[in-house]
Enzyme design. Structure first.
Site, mmCIF file in Angstrom:
data_model
loop_
_atom_site.group_PDB
_atom_site.id
_atom_site.type_symbol
_atom_site.label_atom_id
_atom_site.label_comp_id
_atom_site.label_asym_id
_atom_site.label_seq_id
_atom_site.Cartn_x
_atom_site.Cartn_y
_atom_site.Cartn_z
ATOM 1 N N LEU A 179 -13.634 -32.028 -24.713
ATOM 2 C CA LEU A 179 -12.556 -31.714 -23.775
ATOM 3 C C LEU A 179 -11.274 -31.346 -24.518
ATOM 4 O O LEU A 179 -10.592 -30.373 -24.174
ATOM 5 C CB LEU A 179 -12.311 -32.905 -22.846
ATOM 6 C CG LEU A 179 -13.438 -33.246 -21.864
ATOM 7 C CD1 LEU A 179 -13.103 -34.511 -21.081
ATOM 8 C CD2 LEU A 179 -13.694 -32.084 -20.917
ATOM 9 N N CYS A 220 -6.916 -41.444 -25.220
ATOM 10 C CA CYS A 220 -8.303 -41.272 -25.658
ATOM 11 C C CYS A 220 -8.547 -40.100 -26.599
ATOM 12 O O CYS A 220 -9.265 -40.250 -27.590
ATOM 13 C CB CYS A 220 -9.218 -41.125 -24.443
ATOM 14 S SG CYS A 220 -9.364 -42.637 -23.465
#
Length: 345
Positions: free
Chosen positions: A88, A137
């Site tokens: 991502l 993250c």
């Protein structure tokens, strides 16, 4: 043990360790829990380990379809979590790299990303250009992946993933350089309004938010910063800006803000107050309210020429130009005389 008490020994229970990584996103965590794309359970490839995997799988099966519950070995589960976030982040860095090229050539990154996203092999998600990714993250998980690669003798793979973070840092630096160069090569003693400090809308989370590095970059050129975010407190903003940052490419600690620099930062609870008498506006978070602000009112209260630097591509740049703003949007054709400026590195 009391006198004459008989010691009794019982066999210690045998525990199995499972890996059950979460894939929750801030702002949609409850929805993600009840309607997950998948549930991932990793366990040892032994009869005992597989029995433990099936036990946990039965718990999730109460509300998750069985074909969405994936079972793997321990390493596959752990690496799947790291790989998902790395992929991502990679998409964001990829479109941000394209945004720099779009500005240099006159292309529109929104049109490019839309065209690319229509390819069914790629898809449209996470292809919005911005000032960079943040959150708890992405960077952490990529650095974990880098560490595992280096420990396993894979420096080329480690360097590949490092580049995702380098592009993210480059995008933030490029944004700061664009602000400074557009405002006649200095923001010293100029008021810059920063709209948004959280790393994304609908959360007060500021971990690794691009706003920190952008604010520090502007403060390094002696700008006066006025910050507005609907959810982030002044104490949190001041702590974030005062915090040391570790540069893992050049392992030295950057200096925190001095007391003098701290005085150059103010935090308000109103966007109009933040932008009053400002020379420029930096939009750092895609809060919905920033799309509907009265920009004519804001323009009238600002110093002239008035600049808007849209780091999230949330405002209608043409409407703002009609009002009188000089507008810079990430990856979009440059405004007026900005076209004649050299590419910002």
């Amino acid at each position: 043990m009391w006198p004459n008490q008989t010691r009794s020994w019982s066999r210690s229970p045998l525990f199995q360790i499972l890996s059950n990584p979460e894939f929750l996103a801030e702002g949609t965590a409850i929805q993600d829990l009840f309607n997950p794309d998948r549930v991932l359970i990793g366990g040892r490839e032994t009869p005992e380990g597989q029995k433990a995997v099936q036990t946990l799988k039965a718990v999730y099966a109460h509300w998750v379809p069985e074909d969405q519950i994936l079972t793997t070995n321990l390493w596959s589960a752990e690496l799947s979590k790291l790989a998902a976030n790395a992929f991502l982040a990679q998409r964001i860095s990829s479109v941000n790299a394209m945004s720099a090229l779009c500005e240099a050539t006159g292309a529109n990154v929104s049109e490019v990303s839309y065209a690319v996203g229509k390819d069914s092999r790629i898809g449209p998600k996470f292809l919005n250009a911005s000032v960079g990714f943040g959150g708890s993250c992405f960077q952490k998980d990529i650095l974990n992946l880098v560490y595992i690669c280096e420990c396993n003798g894979l420096p080329e793979v480690a360097n590949y993933w490092k580049q995702v973070i380098k592009i993210n840092d480059y995008q933030k630096s490029r944004f700061v350089n664009r602000v400074v160069s557009s405002m006649f090569n200095t923001v010293a003693n100029k008021k810059i309004a920063v709209l948004g400090f959280a790393f994304k809308k609908d959360t007060g989370d500021t971990r690794e938010t691009p706003a920190i590095d952008v604010c520090k970059g502007l403060l390094g050129d002696k700008a006066k910063i006025s910050i507005y975010d609907p959810q982030v407190t002044e104490d949190q903003i001041q702590r974030d800006l005062a915090m040391n940052k570790f540069d893992w490419d050049h392992p030295v600690h950057l200096q925190p803000m001095s007391p003098t620099t701290t005085k150059q930062v103010s935090v308000t609870w109103d966007a109009y107050e933040a932008t009053k008498d400002a020379h420029g506006i930096c939009i750092m978070t895609e809060w919905d309210e920033f799309k509907t602000l009265d920009y004519k009112k804001i323009y009238d209260s600002m110093q002239k020429p008035a600049f808007v630097f849209d780091g999230r591509n949330v405002v209608d740049s043409e409407k703002l130009r009609e009002i009188g703003f000089i507008v810079y949007s990430i990856g979009k054709p440059l405004d007026g005389w900005l076209k004649d400026m050299p590419a910002v590195a």
